[in-house]
Design a protein around this motif. Structure first.
Motif, short mmCIF file in Angstrom:
data_model
loop_
_atom_site.label_atom_id
_atom_site.label_comp_id
_atom_site.label_asym_id
_atom_site.label_seq_id
_atom_site.Cartn_x
_atom_site.Cartn_y
_atom_site.Cartn_z
N ALA A 114 0.84 -1.21 0.00
CA ALA A 114 0.00 0.00 0.00
C ALA A 114 0.87 1.25 0.00
N ARG A 115 1.96 1.22 0.79
CA ARG A 115 2.87 2.37 0.82
C ARG A 115 3.55 2.55 -0.53
N ALA A 116 3.90 1.43 -1.18
CA ALA A 116 4.55 1.51 -2.48
C ALA A 116 3.63 2.16 -3.51
N MET A 117 2.36 1.78 -3.51
CA MET A 117 1.42 2.36 -4.45
C MET A 117 1.21 3.86 -4.19
N ALA A 118 1.19 4.23 -2.92
CA ALA A 118 1.03 5.64 -2.57
C ALA A 118 2.25 6.45 -3.02
N GLU A 119 3.45 5.88 -2.80
CA GLU A 119 4.67 6.57 -3.22
C GLU A 119 4.74 6.66 -4.74
N LEU A 120 4.30 5.60 -5.41
CA LEU A 120 4.31 5.59 -6.87
C LEU A 120 3.43 6.70 -7.44
N GLU A 121 2.24 6.84 -6.88
CA GLU A 121 1.34 7.90 -7.34
C GLU A 121 1.91 9.28 -7.04
N ALA A 122 2.61 9.42 -5.91
CA ALA A 122 3.23 10.69 -5.57
C ALA A 122 4.34 11.05 -6.56
N VAL A 123 5.12 10.04 -6.95
CA VAL A 123 6.17 10.25 -7.95
C VAL A 123 5.56 10.64 -9.29
N LEU A 155 12.88 8.81 -4.45
CA LEU A 155 11.70 9.22 -3.67
C LEU A 155 10.87 8.03 -3.21
N MET A 156 10.94 6.92 -3.94
CA MET A 156 10.17 5.74 -3.59
C MET A 156 10.59 5.16 -2.23
N THR A 157 11.78 5.49 -1.76
CA THR A 157 12.23 5.01 -0.45
C THR A 157 11.73 5.91 0.67
N HIS A 158 10.97 6.96 0.32
CA HIS A 158 10.46 7.94 1.28
C HIS A 158 11.63 8.53 2.11
N PRO A 159 12.58 9.16 1.44
CA PRO A 159 13.78 9.63 2.13
C PRO A 159 13.57 10.92 2.90
N ARG A 160 14.41 11.11 3.90
CA ARG A 160 14.49 12.41 4.58
C ARG A 160 15.56 13.28 3.92
N LEU A 161 16.56 12.63 3.31
CA LEU A 161 17.63 13.34 2.63
C LEU A 161 17.94 12.65 1.31
#
Length: 245
Positions: A114-123, A155-161
């Motif tokens: 679910a997090r992967a799909m959310a990150e994918l849409e954000a990208v 960005l898919m790793t949800h990075p802080r930096l």
């Protein structure tokens, strides 16, 4: 408290010293450019921070953890993701497959899909061209589109930096402008901290933020990018002559 603290880091390749006892701190949400001539040690420093090259000495702390000498995968899980020089896409894979590589390290965690799909849409929202061509092979993309792809993969790793090595390499000026527009928008919208290596200090002056100039493996200038761009010190530091102030 700083997000990233580099303390007396050195990098050596056999008898060659590429980085000499470099220290600096980077705070959450900051944009920091590392500039300087060829051979200054910029990329070597970035690779040491990301775990690609083991440091010869010193310590690196990220988000309160000592990451000195850890492998890149472990460092990425902590929230520090690197975009390498030359883009390094998986040419035979599709755009979407390349992006999903970025989430692979979390595949064993609860709720990862679910997090992967959310990150994918954000990208895809950030880089619409990637969504339009998501089923195309990554090797068929232009240089600018490949740069967007590897930033999206980070960005898919949800990075802080995000640490980015030479994002403008090989790109036309107008394409470089587009890449930087997206990067700064990401920094402002998601509070992603950016650590960017660029040979050309002019880009740092145009974008703004903080700039460190390296020469001979050492930091010779550190300050506000636009203020340094208006001073006489930048040329002296870059070419290694005269008085630096």
């Amino acid at each position: 408290m700083s997000l990233l603290t580099v303390s007396d880091i050195g990098v050596r390749y056999s008898r060659l010293t590429a980085v000499r006892n470099v220290s600096f701190s980077l705070y959450e949400g900051e944009v920091l450019f590392i500039t300087g001539p060829n051979g200054a040690g910029k990329s070597s420093l970035l690779r040491a921070i990301a775990g690609v090259t083991p440091p010869a000495g010193g310590r690196i702390d990220f988000a309160g953890c000592d990451i000195t000498g850890l492998v890149p995968e472990t460092i990425a899980r902590l929230g520090l993701s690197m975009v390498p020089e030359g883009r390094d896409v998986f040419a035979s894979l599709t755009i979407e497959e390349n992006l999903m590589v970025g989430i692979g390290m979390h595949s064993g965690e609860n709720g990862w899909r679910a997090r992967a799909m959310a990150e994918l849409e954000a990208v895809y929202a950030t880089f619409p061209i990637l969504k339009e061509r998501r089923h195309s092979q990554a090797g068929l993309l232009s240089g600018g589109q490949q740069q967007m792809l590897v930033i999206g993969r980070a960005l898919m790793t949800h990075p802080r930096l995000i640490a980015i090595d030479e994002p403008s390499l090989g790109l036309a000026p107008n394409i470089t402008d587009q890449v930087y527009e997206r990067l700064i928008a990401l920094q402002q919208e998601r509070r992603v901290t950016l650590l960017i290596v660029e040979k050309n200090s002019t880009r740092a002056m145009l974008v703004g933020g903080r700039m460190m100039l390296m020469r001979g493996g050492e930091i010779v200038l550190d300050g506000d990018a636009r203020a340094l761009g208006e001073s006489e010190a930048i040329e002296a530091a870059y070419f290694g002559y005269g008085k630096q102030a």
